[in-house]
Design an enzyme around this catalytic site. Sequence first.
Site, PDB file in Angstrom:
ATOM      1  N   THR A  40      22.972  -3.617 -14.675  1.00 43.05           N
ATOM      2  CA  THR A  40      21.835  -2.963 -15.336  1.00 43.05           C
ATOM      3  C   THR A  40      21.175  -3.900 -16.346  1.00 43.05           C
ATOM      4  O   THR A  40      20.008  -3.718 -16.689  1.00 43.05           O
ATOM      5  CB  THR A  40      22.267  -1.681 -16.081  1.00 43.05           C
ATOM      6  OG1 THR A  40      23.413  -1.978 -16.865  1.00 43.05           O
ATOM      7  CG2 THR A  40      22.567  -0.553 -15.125  1.00 43.05           C
ATOM      8  N   ASP A  41      21.918  -4.906 -16.838  1.00 44.93           N
ATOM      9  CA  ASP A  41      21.361  -5.677 -17.966  1.00 44.93           C
ATOM     10  C   ASP A  41      20.082  -6.419 -17.595  1.00 44.93           C
ATOM     11  O   ASP A  41      19.056  -6.269 -18.259  1.00 44.93           O
ATOM     12  CB  ASP A  41      22.405  -6.588 -18.648  1.00 44.93           C
ATOM     13  CG  ASP A  41      23.051  -7.632 -17.774  1.00 44.93           C
ATOM     14  OD1 ASP A  41      22.777  -7.658 -16.547  1.00 44.93           O
ATOM     15  OD2 ASP A  41      23.836  -8.454 -18.308  1.00 44.93           O
ATOM     16  N   GLY A 132      36.504 -12.811 -13.906  1.00 44.05           N
ATOM     17  CA  GLY A 132      35.474 -11.821 -14.252  1.00 44.05           C
ATOM     18  C   GLY A 132      35.533 -11.382 -15.706  1.00 44.05           C
ATOM     19  O   GLY A 132      35.008 -10.323 -16.041  1.00 44.05           O
ATOM     20  N   GLU A 171      22.933 -20.691 -20.495  1.00 46.44           N
ATOM     21  CA  GLU A 171      23.463 -20.345 -19.172  1.00 46.44           C
ATOM     22  C   GLU A 171      22.327 -20.173 -18.154  1.00 46.44           C
ATOM     23  O   GLU A 171      22.415 -20.654 -17.025  1.00 46.44           O
ATOM     24  CB  GLU A 171      24.315 -19.069 -19.247  1.00 46.44           C
ATOM     25  CG  GLU A 171      24.889 -18.718 -17.898  1.00 46.44           C
ATOM     26  CD  GLU A 171      26.318 -18.238 -17.911  1.00 46.44           C
ATOM     27  OE1 GLU A 171      26.939 -18.203 -18.991  1.00 46.44           O
ATOM     28  OE2 GLU A 171      26.822 -17.914 -16.823  1.00 46.44           O
ATOM     29  N   ASP A 183      27.149 -10.562 -21.352  1.00 45.25           N
ATOM     30  CA  ASP A 183      28.358 -11.323 -21.689  1.00 45.25           C
ATOM     31  C   ASP A 183      28.270 -11.931 -23.089  1.00 45.25           C
ATOM     32  O   ASP A 183      29.162 -11.756 -23.922  1.00 45.25           O
ATOM     33  CB  ASP A 183      28.593 -12.432 -20.656  1.00 45.25           C
ATOM     34  CG  ASP A 183      28.644 -11.885 -19.242  1.00 45.25           C
ATOM     35  OD1 ASP A 183      28.781 -10.664 -19.090  1.00 45.25           O
ATOM     36  OD2 ASP A 183      28.535 -12.677 -18.286  1.00 45.25           O
ATOM     37  N   TYR A 232      25.230 -13.200  -6.607  1.00 45.16           N
ATOM     38  CA  TYR A 232      24.594 -12.671  -7.833  1.00 45.16           C
ATOM     39  C   TYR A 232      23.086 -12.937  -7.844  1.00 45.16           C
ATOM     40  O   TYR A 232      22.283 -12.040  -8.089  1.00 45.16           O
ATOM     41  CB  TYR A 232      25.263 -13.302  -9.061  1.00 45.16           C
ATOM     42  CG  TYR A 232      24.823 -12.700 -10.370  1.00 45.16           C
ATOM     43  CD1 TYR A 232      25.554 -11.679 -10.962  1.00 45.16           C
ATOM     44  CD2 TYR A 232      23.666 -13.130 -11.021  1.00 45.16           C
ATOM     45  CE1 TYR A 232      25.154 -11.108 -12.172  1.00 45.16           C
ATOM     46  CE2 TYR A 232      23.256 -12.572 -12.216  1.00 45.16           C
ATOM     47  CZ  TYR A 232      24.005 -11.569 -12.790  1.00 45.16           C
ATOM     48  OH  TYR A 232      23.606 -11.012 -13.976  1.00 45.16           O
TER      49      TYR A 232
HETATM   50  C1  GLA Z   1      27.828 -10.829 -14.853  1.00 42.54           C
HETATM   51  C2  GLA Z   1      26.602 -11.263 -15.640  1.00 42.54           C
HETATM   52  C3  GLA Z   1      26.116 -10.126 -16.549  1.00 42.54           C
HETATM   53  C4  GLA Z   1      25.916  -8.824 -15.763  1.00 42.54           C
HETATM   54  C5  GLA Z   1      27.146  -8.544 -14.897  1.00 42.54           C
HETATM   55  C6  GLA Z   1      26.921  -7.393 -13.943  1.00 42.54           C
HETATM   56  O1  GLA Z   1      28.904 -10.606 -15.707  1.00 42.54           O
HETATM   57  O2  GLA Z   1      26.895 -12.399 -16.402  1.00 42.54           O
HETATM   58  O3  GLA Z   1      24.933 -10.506 -17.211  1.00 42.54           O
HETATM   59  O4  GLA Z   1      24.751  -8.892 -15.000  1.00 42.54           O
HETATM   60  O5  GLA Z   1      27.530  -9.667 -14.108  1.00 42.54           O
HETATM   61  O6  GLA Z   1      26.685  -6.215 -14.630  1.00 42.54           O
END
Ligand code: GLA
Length: 397
Positions: A40-41, A132, A171, A183, A232
């Site tokens: 969602t971010d 993760g 990043e 993150d 991703y």
């Molecule tokens: C990774 C990305 C985050 C977010 C998550 C999924 O951790 O770094 O910014 O998009 O995946 O929610």
Amino acid sequence: MTTRHDALDRVSNLFRRQFGNAPQSRAYAPGRVEVIGNHTDYNGGTVVGAAVEQGISLAARLRDDGVIRLYSDVQSSDGVIETTWEAYAEADLAEWTRYPLGVIDEARLRAWSSEPFGLELAISSTLPVGIGLSSSAALEMAVAGALANLLFAPEAQPSRGLLVESAHRAENRFVGMPCGLLDQSVVGFARENGLVVLDAAINRSMSLPLPSNVRFVLFRSHISHALVDSPYEKRHRECRDALLGLERFMPGIRHLARLHPADLDAYASVLETRLALRARHVVHEQRRVGAFLSAINSGDLAAAGACLTASHDSSRAFFDNSTPELDALVAAANAQPGVLGARLSGGGWGGSVVAMVTEEFEEKQAELICDSYEQLFEIRPHWWQTSAAAGMISESV
Ligand code: GLA
């Protein structure tokens, strides 16, 4: 248990051994768990995370000759990696160095120093890579914190938000991974026993107390996860394409996560099926975040946990970012007493599962979950329990 203080002392010793000198600045940055708010971010939604107890400690010293020397106790099989202020951006160095170098590059672009500088960095980690828990953001934030101490006077330190933004830009821009703000924000803003609630549309976060009888238990699948080169980026593009497709019918919409589910129902047919599924995950995940926060606020832990499991089901069915290993861990966890809910945490495609548990959950339940995974995949997952830890700290020494 190792305290942050011990970890900082250890990294100072590592620094002395590698560089024959005392560090001038130190930082400690924890890893993070994504509690809910999957993908969602970067879609302008809300996401909830917490810092974990494991993390990265770092010691640093400036050099006046423009030489940059990096050492990591988990990554540096070939000893100290060396480059220079002139050459680092083009140098062909080990992949992990992109994270610290990206932050140095960001500091350079933002003119944190009026002069070129060199640097020695020693890095020590209790946070495994590829599970993760965002070792990359922890490393970026630790570098940002240590660098700020080296380059700014105590009364002129950059704000926490600026450090988070610099690490995030590093990043996106230097590493080339289009991650959202989750993150770095969690690593930067986490408070002990608190959840970080980030509104990624306006880049603001707040802290919400985690109920005292709730803990997180993490299970590490044996599929390692890397975001650079993972699907991703593809998902990121699919979400953008879904937004563009819908915008033709709903002019002015800015964020996929902010759509009402009814709007999506009305217009999803204009999208190609795959894009409609991605949009469905994001739009409904945003609603689940809201439901999770209300449940936490009203003390309804069972309802909060159910949101986690529903999030995982949606990942599997609509976003295609789960794996059989993660699904098996979630199913096995949910079969145990004391588990409120469980889901994949972070980007997906491997990595770890987070289970939200009450005091009823004991070690033997975790072992049973590992047994059932081992029966299926012939390999025993690691597991550990963590409370919600505090975010990055840095100090001059
Ligand atoms: C990774 C990305 C985050 C977010 C998550 C999924 O951790 O770094 O910014 O998009 O995946 O929610």
